[in-house]
Design a protein around this motif. Sequence first.
Motif, PDB file in Angstrom:
ATOM      1  N   HIS A   1      14.354 -12.751 -32.313  1.00  0.00           N
ATOM      2  CA  HIS A   1      13.812 -12.792 -33.710  1.00  0.00           C
ATOM      3  C   HIS A   1      12.940 -11.587 -33.863  1.00  0.00           C
ATOM      4  O   HIS A   1      13.065 -10.935 -35.035  1.00  0.00           O
ATOM      5  CB  HIS A   1      12.750 -14.030 -33.809  1.00  0.00           C
ATOM      6  N   GLN A   2      12.379 -10.986 -32.884  1.00  0.00           N
ATOM      7  CA  GLN A   2      11.675  -9.775 -32.845  1.00  0.00           C
ATOM      8  C   GLN A   2      12.750  -8.603 -33.318  1.00  0.00           C
ATOM      9  O   GLN A   2      12.310  -7.513 -33.764  1.00  0.00           O
ATOM     10  CB  GLN A   2      11.014  -9.385 -31.720  1.00  0.00           C
ATOM     11  N   GLY A   3      13.897  -8.699 -32.424  1.00  0.00           N
ATOM     12  CA  GLY A   3      14.977  -7.642 -32.627  1.00  0.00           C
ATOM     13  C   GLY A   3      15.468  -7.640 -34.091  1.00  0.00           C
ATOM     14  O   GLY A   3      15.712  -6.819 -34.891  1.00  0.00           O
ATOM     15  N   ASP A   4      15.508  -8.614 -34.666  1.00  0.00           N
ATOM     16  CA  ASP A   4      15.874  -9.067 -36.021  1.00  0.00           C
ATOM     17  C   ASP A   4      15.012  -8.310 -37.160  1.00  0.00           C
ATOM     18  O   ASP A   4      15.412  -7.673 -37.942  1.00  0.00           O
ATOM     19  CB  ASP A   4      16.229 -10.574 -36.496  1.00  0.00           C
ATOM     20  N   LYS A   5      13.842  -8.343 -36.729  1.00  0.00           N
ATOM     21  CA  LYS A   5      12.748  -7.709 -37.604  1.00  0.00           C
ATOM     22  C   LYS A   5      13.000  -6.132 -37.461  1.00  0.00           C
ATOM     23  O   LYS A   5      12.724  -5.606 -38.602  1.00  0.00           O
ATOM     24  CB  LYS A   5      11.222  -8.264 -37.204  1.00  0.00           C
TER      25      LYS A   5
ATOM     26  N   LYS B   1      16.097  -5.144 -39.396  1.00  0.00           N
ATOM     27  CA  LYS B   1      16.055  -5.002 -40.975  1.00  0.00           C
ATOM     28  C   LYS B   1      14.994  -3.763 -41.375  1.00  0.00           C
ATOM     29  O   LYS B   1      15.175  -3.224 -42.305  1.00  0.00           O
ATOM     30  CB  LYS B   1      15.499  -6.387 -41.385  1.00  0.00           C
ATOM     31  N   ALA B   2      14.264  -3.403 -40.300  1.00  0.00           N
ATOM     32  CA  ALA B   2      12.974  -2.359 -40.695  1.00  0.00           C
ATOM     33  C   ALA B   2      13.938  -0.942 -40.332  1.00  0.00           C
ATOM     34  O   ALA B   2      13.313   0.070 -40.256  1.00  0.00           O
ATOM     35  CB  ALA B   2      11.791  -2.713 -39.869  1.00  0.00           C
ATOM     36  N   HIS B   3      15.220  -0.973 -39.923  1.00  0.00           N
ATOM     37  CA  HIS B   3      15.884   0.183 -39.430  1.00  0.00           C
ATOM     38  C   HIS B   3      15.266   1.061 -38.296  1.00  0.00           C
ATOM     39  O   HIS B   3      15.440   1.892 -38.105  1.00  0.00           O
ATOM     40  CB  HIS B   3      15.959   0.945 -40.366  1.00  0.00           C
ATOM     41  N   LYS B   4      14.714   0.197 -37.245  1.00  0.00           N
ATOM     42  CA  LYS B   4      14.165   0.466 -36.075  1.00  0.00           C
ATOM     43  C   LYS B   4      14.889   0.332 -34.953  1.00  0.00           C
ATOM     44  O   LYS B   4      14.791  -0.672 -34.171  1.00  0.00           O
ATOM     45  CB  LYS B   4      12.836   0.091 -35.454  1.00  0.00           C
TER      46      LYS B   4
ATOM     47  N   ILE C   1      17.514  -2.449 -30.431  1.00  0.00           N
ATOM     48  CA  ILE C   1      18.683  -2.628 -29.157  1.00  0.00           C
ATOM     49  C   ILE C   1      17.795  -3.263 -27.831  1.00  0.00           C
ATOM     50  O   ILE C   1      18.244  -3.830 -27.331  1.00  0.00           O
ATOM     51  CB  ILE C   1      19.162  -1.073 -28.846  1.00  0.00           C
ATOM     52  N   ARG C   2      16.595  -2.700 -27.618  1.00  0.00           N
ATOM     53  CA  ARG C   2      15.761  -2.982 -26.648  1.00  0.00           C
ATOM     54  C   ARG C   2      15.441  -4.641 -26.535  1.00  0.00           C
ATOM     55  O   ARG C   2      15.501  -5.380 -25.637  1.00  0.00           O
ATOM     56  CB  ARG C   2      14.597  -2.214 -26.423  1.00  0.00           C
ATOM     57  N   LEU C   3      15.026  -5.036 -27.847  1.00  0.00           N
ATOM     58  CA  LEU C   3      14.671  -6.496 -27.840  1.00  0.00           C
ATOM     59  C   LEU C   3      15.990  -7.314 -27.720  1.00  0.00           C
ATOM     60  O   LEU C   3      15.557  -8.505 -27.293  1.00  0.00           O
ATOM     61  CB  LEU C   3      13.850  -6.675 -29.040  1.00  0.00           C
ATOM     62  N   TYR C   4      17.014  -6.913 -28.445  1.00  0.00           N
ATOM     63  CA  TYR C   4      18.141  -7.727 -28.314  1.00  0.00           C
ATOM     64  C   TYR C   4      18.641  -7.946 -26.916  1.00  0.00           C
ATOM     65  O   TYR C   4      19.056  -8.987 -26.647  1.00  0.00           O
ATOM     66  CB  TYR C   4      19.178  -7.101 -29.291  1.00  0.00           C
ATOM     67  N   LYS C   5      18.542  -6.676 -26.088  1.00  0.00           N
ATOM     68  CA  LYS C   5      19.106  -6.759 -24.762  1.00  0.00           C
ATOM     69  C   LYS C   5      18.132  -7.688 -23.924  1.00  0.00           C
ATOM     70  O   LYS C   5      18.826  -8.408 -23.024  1.00  0.00           O
ATOM     71  CB  LYS C   5      19.182  -5.337 -24.266  1.00  0.00           C
ATOM     72  N   LYS C   6      16.754  -7.597 -24.119  1.00  0.00           N
ATOM     73  CA  LYS C   6      15.831  -8.547 -23.383  1.00  0.00           C
ATOM     74  C   LYS C   6      16.214  -9.970 -23.719  1.00  0.00           C
ATOM     75  O   LYS C   6      16.238 -10.905 -22.923  1.00  0.00           O
ATOM     76  CB  LYS C   6      14.600  -8.060 -23.785  1.00  0.00           C
ATOM     77  N   GLY C   7      16.352  -9.875 -25.098  1.00  0.00           N
ATOM     78  CA  GLY C   7      16.717 -11.588 -25.571  1.00  0.00           C
ATOM     79  C   GLY C   7      17.940 -12.194 -25.134  1.00  0.00           C
ATOM     80  O   GLY C   7      18.299 -13.403 -24.601  1.00  0.00           O
ATOM     81  N   LEU C   8      19.083 -11.336 -24.923  1.00  0.00           N
ATOM     82  CA  LEU C   8      20.251 -11.908 -24.659  1.00  0.00           C
ATOM     83  C   LEU C   8      20.304 -11.900 -22.901  1.00  0.00           C
ATOM     84  O   LEU C   8      21.270 -12.595 -22.419  1.00  0.00           O
ATOM     85  CB  LEU C   8      21.380 -10.641 -24.935  1.00  0.00           C
ATOM     86  N   GLU C   9      19.578 -11.206 -22.364  1.00  0.00           N
ATOM     87  CA  GLU C   9      19.378 -11.414 -20.722  1.00  0.00           C
ATOM     88  C   GLU C   9      18.806 -12.930 -20.542  1.00  0.00           C
ATOM     89  O   GLU C   9      19.287 -13.651 -19.579  1.00  0.00           O
ATOM     90  CB  GLU C   9      18.397 -10.409 -20.324  1.00  0.00           C
TER      91      GLU C   9
END
Length: 391
Positions: free
Chosen positions: A49-53, A56-59, A64-72
């Motif tokens: 969810h934090q990665g989605d935000k 959307k904010a183009h950060k 990438i960092r948040l998605y990888k952490k979530g997918l782990e």
Amino acid sequence: MRFLKKLFKKTVPKVVTGIIVLLFLLSGFVFWGWYVKQVNKCRGIYYVHQGDKAYKAHKLEKAIRLYKKGLELYPEHSQARCNLGNIYVKYEDYFSAAEQYETALKYDPKFMVCRINLGIISAEKLADFDKAIREYQIAYDTKRVTFHVPLIFDSVKSTRENRTIALYNMGVAYRGKSILTGEKTHAANDYLEKAAQCYKKALKRKKDSYNILYNYALTNHLLGNYKEAGLSYCKAIETEPLAFDAHYNLALLLRKLKRPKEAQEELEKALLIVNTEQNPHIARYIFDVYAESVEKSTAQREYQKTQRAIAPESQVKEGMRTPHIVSDEIENEDDPLGITHITYVNGKVVTDSEEADKYMKKTFSKCTSKKLFEDFEEEDLLYNGRYDKSF
């Protein structure tokens, strides 16, 4: 008796509580892995969810960092993997993007958008047309449970659009594969035929799509199906009058059919439309083709003048109109809106009023050669030797 009641009242609740605690501990021991997985899933969803935000904010780096952490923590999250693949595409890391798309599809094989994205980068970035065609075909054949909630959600429409996109991109992949096999080969023709079939199916679903109409016309043009190509170019022009490529390719087709007057008209329109700042090389190329056409027309007029001096007027064919080069300012004497000037500034058409834009769009949308193709008989022209059906 009283003693038994008192004992029962105190003992039974304790026994029941003990049994419940024992069962809970036993279930915790047996299902410990499941409990840990659910906790990790909740934590993973939070990071996604934090990665989605961030996405959307183009950060993108943060995403990438948040998605990888979530997918782990929650590797089955297919949407997060698809978004991560999209970010890799932005960074032009196409192999990593393909890996993420493929992993997402292992968890959710009916994820149509992800499968189409995989097909696009396979064809356009990795030149793997066979894989792209397979992915598009699976996306088109995939049957999903759809439902429609008025004003809230409509998966019926989105699924239909995705299947149309899959058909269109499959046609693009087949055309790309035909280029790899080389021109004037049976294999190239076969792939072009398949591309045309894909575009034709897509047009049944979306008749007013400029991209589909234009590519369908271009494919028929390459195949030598000139009537279908010409009519499709005209439909594309009627859909998007200010798209230069349809005007330009229609001009090439008209030149092929020995129609220089109509070809020049379409080349002039293409020159007016193309943005010389954003596409200077394309603008220059179109201008060179136009200049060549003008030169041939001039030579033809001089030849006709000579013919008039030595032959009766009745034996001389009607001459072509005098061509004119697109200048910075063009007079428009017959303008019903009273607009007298159309100016070409920085590669764009600029007019004296807002109504002029509407007038130009309306004028450009009239495909003057449409009647020619409606009455077009390929067999007659072939036998008369007017043209051949080579590429």
